[in-house]
Structure formats: structure tokens, C-alpha cells
Design an enzyme around this catalytic site. Structure first.
Site, PDB file in Angstrom:
ATOM      1  CB  SER A  69      -0.903   0.033   1.231  1.00 56.04           C
ATOM      2  OG  SER A  69      -1.644  -1.154   1.327  1.00 56.04           O
TER       3      SER A  69
HETATM    4  N1  SAH Z   1      -0.272  -5.274   4.041  1.00 55.49           N
HETATM    5  C1  SAH Z   1       0.456  -5.556   2.826  1.00 55.49           C
HETATM    6  C2  SAH Z   1      -0.354  -5.215   1.602  1.00 55.49           C
HETATM    7  C3  SAH Z   1      -0.907  -6.450   1.075  1.00 55.49           C
HETATM    8  S1  SAH Z   1      -1.978  -6.430  -0.310  1.00 55.49           S
HETATM    9  C4  SAH Z   1       1.802  -4.917   2.807  1.00 55.49           C
HETATM   10  O1  SAH Z   1       2.141  -4.188   3.759  1.00 55.49           O
HETATM   11  O2  SAH Z   1       2.557  -5.167   1.873  1.00 55.49           O
HETATM   12  C5  SAH Z   1      -3.213  -7.513   0.316  1.00 55.49           C
HETATM   13  C6  SAH Z   1      -2.765  -8.903   0.666  1.00 55.49           C
HETATM   14  O3  SAH Z   1      -3.891  -9.582   1.201  1.00 55.49           O
HETATM   15  C7  SAH Z   1      -2.295  -9.734  -0.527  1.00 55.49           C
HETATM   16  O4  SAH Z   1      -1.011 -10.205  -0.281  1.00 55.49           O
HETATM   17  C8  SAH Z   1      -3.306 -10.863  -0.594  1.00 55.49           C
HETATM   18  O5  SAH Z   1      -2.778 -12.098  -1.011  1.00 55.49           O
HETATM   19  C9  SAH Z   1      -3.775 -10.926   0.852  1.00 55.49           C
HETATM   20  N2  SAH Z   1      -5.069 -11.588   1.062  1.00 55.49           N
HETATM   21  C10 SAH Z   1      -6.184 -11.527   0.303  1.00 55.49           C
HETATM   22  N3  SAH Z   1      -7.172 -12.258   0.866  1.00 55.49           N
HETATM   23  C11 SAH Z   1      -6.664 -12.793   2.006  1.00 55.49           C
HETATM   24  C12 SAH Z   1      -7.195 -13.645   3.014  1.00 55.49           C
HETATM   25  N4  SAH Z   1      -8.445 -14.096   2.992  1.00 55.49           N
HETATM   26  N5  SAH Z   1      -6.384 -13.982   4.041  1.00 55.49           N
HETATM   27  C13 SAH Z   1      -5.105 -13.548   4.100  1.00 55.49           C
HETATM   28  N6  SAH Z   1      -4.557 -12.738   3.166  1.00 55.49           N
HETATM   29  C14 SAH Z   1      -5.323 -12.359   2.140  1.00 55.49           C
END
Ligand code: SAH
Length: 222
Positions: A69
């Protein structure tokens, strides 16, 4: 954390400018929050070929169709949890591990759960390499929360849900807060849910655009 000592000077300068221009000047001024962003080396959480852009005012791709993000959004979601430093918190969507690293500076214990095994493995390696010892990471469906360590004083979901997943509400402490994007794919409202004696207050902080949440309480087929 010792990787910071060996980093090129430009990164420290770019990071300082990111904190001032993107976070502080937009109204998030809490000293502990700003110190966390000064400290965590964001360039080590992005793919090597994108390091030059690590401190830019935008989200960046991290592979598998996912993104790290925008720094301001990480700061905003973190500040909405109003952490004092001793809490246990949960992050759903570890991705690169950057949000978890920021939380590790501001909470007592951080649990973070990621759906995509390859991303989880990479983030765990990055976090361990930097010595963030108060972070527990696992692979799984975070739309169900993470029961083993519940309840949590704060929960951050970094992917957008069609509606608030009930298991996350039930894993909050009394007084705990859940921050998550809710809404259609491509445009969502950032909602803050607060648990008070078994009741839940909901408010909207702003609008955002996150990748879709998968799993049981996520978007089907995404
Ligand atoms: N917080 C992260 C941004 C991640 S983007 C950072 O600091 O880099 C969102 C993430 O959520 C992705 O990696 C995706 O695979 C994950 N995601 C989506 N659905 C999910 C679920 N049900 N449980 C765990 N992770 C999930």
C-alpha cells in the site's frame, strides 16, 4: 534491526522526506507513528527492481497481482488503531510484510496472516532478517481471523471485503478496533468498527482502493 546501518544514504533521506511530505504534512503527526516510518526500511519490502520507487507516494506491485500500500494509507490505517504500545494486533494480508513491520514498532505483539504461500514465505524472511521478533506470521484464510491468538485490541485488513467478516468482529477485545476497506472492487470505504461491551459502532474514515479479500468472507472467485 541492523540492516538500516548499511543502507545507502539516499534511502534514509528519501524515507525522511516521505515521512514529512506524505504523512506529517497530511495531518498524521503522532511522534511514535512518525518514528516507526522513519525506522522501517520500506525499500527492503519491495521487489529489488522497484527499490528506486520504494519511497514514492504510491502503492507498488509485489507480485502475484498484489500490492504494497501507499505509505500514507499504511500510516492512516495504523493511526486509526490508536495503539499505546502493549497491545496484541492482527493484520489480515501480510503481502510484503511492511505494514506488519510498522505495527511491530507500535504494538506489543503482531499476528499477520497471508493467503498466498509464496508472499507469506518472502515476507517472513524479510521480517526475520530485520529482527522483528514480536511478529508471528502464518499462511491461511485471514477472513476467518486467527483464533489461536485472539482476542486482538486492533485488527487491520489490507484487502477489501464485500462486507465486514463476522469472525473478525468476534475476535476483538472489548474496546478493540477493526479497520478495513469495504465495498465494490476498485472503490471502497475505509471502515472502523469499535467493540463496546458486545456492541459494535461503525464509522467511515475515507475512501480507498484495495485489492480484493479472498477466502470464506472475501470475494468469491477473486
Ligand atoms: N499489508 C500488505 C499489503 C498487502 S496487499 C503490505 O504491507 O505489503 C493484500 C494482501 O492480502 C495480498 O497479499 C493478498 O494475497 C492478501 N489476502 C487476500 N485475501 C486474504 C485472506 N483471505 N487472508 C489472508 N490474506 C489475504
Amino acid at each position: 534491526m541492523n540492516a538500516g546501518l548499511a543502507e545507502p544514504r539516499e534511502f534514509a533521506l528519501e524515507r525522511h522526506q516521505m515521512v514529512e511530505r506524505q504523512i506529517e504534512h497530511r495531518g498524521l503527526r503522532e511522534p511514535r507513528l512518525l518514528a516507526a516510518f522513519e525506522k522501517v526500511p520500506r525499500h527492503l519490502f519491495v521487489p529489488e527492481e522497484l527499490r528506486y520507487a520504494a519511497y514514492d507516494d504510491c502503492a507498488l506491485p509485489i507480485g502475484f497481482g498484489q500490492t504494497i500500500s501507499q505509505p500514507y494509507i499504511v500510516a492512516l490505517m495504523t493511526s486509526l488503531l490508536e495503539l499505546s504500545g502493549r497491545e496484541r494486533v492482527l493484520e489480515v494480508g501480510t503481502g510484503s510484510g511492511y505494514q506488519a513491520a510498522i505495527l511491530s514498532q507500535l504494538a506489543g505483539e503482531v499476528c499477520t496472516i497471508e493467503f498466498i504461500p509464496e508472499l507469506a514465505a518472502r515476507a517472513q524472511k524479510t521480517l526475520a532478517g530485520l529482527g522483528y521478533a514480536n511478529v508471528h506470521a502464518c499462511i491461511g484464510d485471514g477472513s476467518l481471523g486467527w483464533r489461536e491468538f485472539a482476542p486482538y485490541a486492533g485488527i487491520i485488513v489490507t484487502a477489501s471485503a464485500p462486507k465486514v467478516p463476522n469472525p473478525l468482529l468476534t475476535q476483538l477485545t472489548d474496546g478493540g478496533q477493526l479497520v478495513l476497506p469495504v465495498g465494490a472492487q476498485g472503490f471502497q470505504l475505509l471502515e472502523v468498527w469499535k467493540c463496546r461491551g458486545g456492541e459494535y459502532d461503525r464509522r467511515v474514515a475515507t475512501s480507498v482502493a484495495f485489492v480484493p479479500l479472498r477466502g470464506k468472507y472475501g470475494w468469491k472467485g477473486s
